[in-house]
Scaffold this active site. Structure first.
Site, short mmCIF file in Angstrom:
data_model
loop_
_atom_site.label_atom_id
_atom_site.label_comp_id
_atom_site.label_asym_id
_atom_site.label_seq_id
_atom_site.Cartn_x
_atom_site.Cartn_y
_atom_site.Cartn_z
CB VAL A 1 29.34 30.12 -0.85
CG1 VAL A 1 28.85 30.63 0.53
CG2 VAL A 1 28.84 30.70 -2.50
CE LYS B 1 33.63 21.49 -7.06
NZ LYS B 1 32.50 21.57 -6.46
CD GLU C 1 28.30 35.72 1.87
OE1 GLU C 1 28.97 36.08 2.98
OE2 GLU C 1 28.77 36.50 1.11
CG LEU D 1 29.60 35.55 -2.43
CD1 LEU D 1 29.59 34.70 -3.96
CD2 LEU D 1 30.80 34.50 -1.27
CE LYS E 1 21.32 34.74 -1.88
NZ LYS E 1 22.39 35.71 -2.13
CG ASN F 1 19.29 36.63 -4.94
OD1 ASN F 1 20.40 37.18 -5.38
ND2 ASN F 1 19.84 35.29 -5.37
CG HIS G 1 24.28 46.68 -17.31
ND1 HIS G 1 25.10 47.81 -17.63
CD2 HIS G 1 24.66 46.93 -15.65
CE1 HIS G 1 25.34 48.76 -16.48
NE2 HIS G 1 24.66 48.18 -15.54
CB CYS H 1 21.69 33.02 -6.53
SG CYS H 1 23.51 32.49 -6.43
NE ARG I 1 26.42 26.86 -9.80
CZ ARG I 1 27.07 27.06 -9.19
NH1 ARG I 1 26.30 26.07 -8.53
NH2 ARG I 1 27.50 28.03 -8.90
#
Ligand code: NAD
Length: 433
Positions: free
Chosen positions: A7, A31, A147, A149, A203, A207, A250, A259, A327
């Protein structure tokens, strides 16, 4: 931007593309070294180009010096992880609070501290308290900007979102955030301004609703198998109803990823603690867990009741295509059980094998491509619907194998074509499956 993960990095690169100057502060040395060398630490389509261009334009930089990164920032976004806390299902906020304390110590003037991480209701208030304790004299506001995305289409989702949700309580903070999102305002993206608690809950509600929709169609798929119906037609038949919508219908091996599993669990705990438990969310979590655990049994049954000594080819390991994120992927419990039951597993994933290796049992062999994974296999299992698997020739796959069992947990293949190619084809919730 505190945190340069899926993110943080995508948001930073996209804000930079909007023309904003963004400094990413990343604590993980590996990273950071990759980012500084121009290599992406994650796989996300289009990200490398966007990052490279914005670094070259001088709008995007990476470092570990927090004080330098946030010194003159109008807004500091917290985009660190909020994984499930060990033992109780709550979101682990230790990374968020640690980041907030570090940030509070080095801020120099008025700043909006924005949570982009998914955080439980009440976190924004707690952040205000922490900042006030650390720096009683500091002028600041706290805002929540969750977020939405999706990995795999993250850049497009950030640049052309269905909406932006901003929870804040001062006109000054609202203006800073409105300014940052101005390019989206110009393309008429709905910007929903709310209170902080409302944004935080929105949020989780989004989800949980999507996770529930996936779980619903998975249950319908099981029912289809019992009554001889086809879940694809059911999904189309209900999805064309505008009140329902076609997306997220699906069927598959159960939702995974970074998430949905952790956010449904966290919402379940938030609701219980608030004295308003959500039985729908609790049931979604339980049904999905049982589904993921049951997928290996489905494969074992297709192999005649035992996989001991059998060679199983596995196509796809990541929780969905176009990401390297492992994950909570359904492949983890499936492969653990297959290997535990004595199967010899040959796996291939286009992007996820590096991340998969430390999470999967020893003894799994990692293949060069899909045909290699099918080589000598008694059974082939599709776990992730990468596009390249759709294009494989059924005849070549069949010829590479020793056996003929094909378990398609994503329904990527046409049952008739697969049966004609000589497979014993097992799909989810379909006639002939
Ligand atoms: N991944 C997604 O698709 C997605 C989508 C929407 C929301 N979210 C939420 O966004 C948040 C971040 O998720 P992610 O997938 O990007 O996680 P991630 O683990 O990929 O990235 C988090 C990064 O933060 C870094 N970090 C932690 N503490 C730090 C500190 N004090 N200073 C600097 N860097 C620090 C870590 O090293 C890591 O690179 C989570 O709350 C998640 O729920 C994720």
């Amino acid at each position: 931007m505190i945190g340069g993960g899926y993110v943080g990095l995508v948001s930073a690169a996209c804000f930079a593309e909007f023309g904003v100057e963004v400094a990413v502060v990343e604590a993980d040395g590996t990273k950071l070294a990759a980012l500084r060398a121009g290599r992406m630490p994650i796989y996300e389509p289009g990200l490398e180009r966007l990052v490279t261009e914005n670094v070259a334009a001088g709008r995007l930089s990476f470092g570990d010096d927090l004080a330098a990164g946030v010194a003159d920032a109008e807004a500091v976004f917290i985009a660190v992880g909020t994984p499930t806390r060990r033992g109780d299902g709550h979101a682990d906020l230790s990374y968020v609070y640690a980041a907030v304390e570090q940030v509070a110590r080095v801020l120099r003037g008025y700043t909006v501290i924005v949570t982009k991480s998914t955080v439980p209701v009440g976190t924004g208030r707690r952040i205000s308290e922490i900042v006030r304790q650390v720096r009683p004299e500091l002028e600041f506001d706290v805002a929540s900007n969750p977020e939405f995305l999706r990995e795999g289409s993250a850049i497009n989702d950030f640049m052309r979102p269905d909406r932006v949700v901003i929870g804040c309580e001062s006109a000054r903070a609202r203006e800073v955030l409105r300014g940052l999102y101005r390019p989206l305002y110009l393309i008429e993206t709905p910007i929903v301004f709310t209170g902080i608690e409302t944004a935080e809950l929105t949020k989780y509600a989004a989800n949980a609703f999507l996770a529930m929709k996936v779980t619903f169609i998975n249950e319908m798929a099981d029912l289809c198998e019992h009554v001889g119906a086809d879940v694809h037609d059911v999904a189309r038949g209900i999805g064309l109803d505008g009140r329902i919508g076609r997306k997220f219908l699906h069927p598959g091996p159960g939702f995974g990823g970074s998430c949905f599993p952790k956010d449904t669990l966290a919402l379940m705990r938030i609701a219980q603690d608030a004295g308003a438990p959500s039985r729908l969310v609790e049931t979604t979590v339980a049904v999905n867990e049982a589904r993921k655990a049951g997928m290996a049994a489905r494969i074992i049954a297709a192999c005649g009741g035992s996989v001991r000594g059998k060679v199983i080819g596995v196509l796809g390991l990541t929780f969905k295509p176009e990401t390297d994120d492992m994950r909570d992927s359904p492949s983890l419990p499936i492969l653990a059980r297959l290997v535990g039951d004595g199967a010899v597993v040959r796996a291939f994933d286009p992007e996820g094998m590096e991340q998969a290796r430390p999470l999967l049992p020893d003894g799994v062999s990692y293949c060069h491509d899909a045909l290699d994974a099918a080589q000598g296999a008694d059974a082939l299992v599709v776990i992730t619907e990468w596009n390249e698997f759709r294009a494989l020739s059924p005849a070549r796959l069949r010829a590479a194998m020793r056996g003929k069992v094909l378990v398609d947990l994503r329904n990527v293949y046409d049952p008739v074509a697969m049966t004609q190619a000589g497979f014993s084809y097992h799909a989810i919730g379909r006639v002939g499956g």
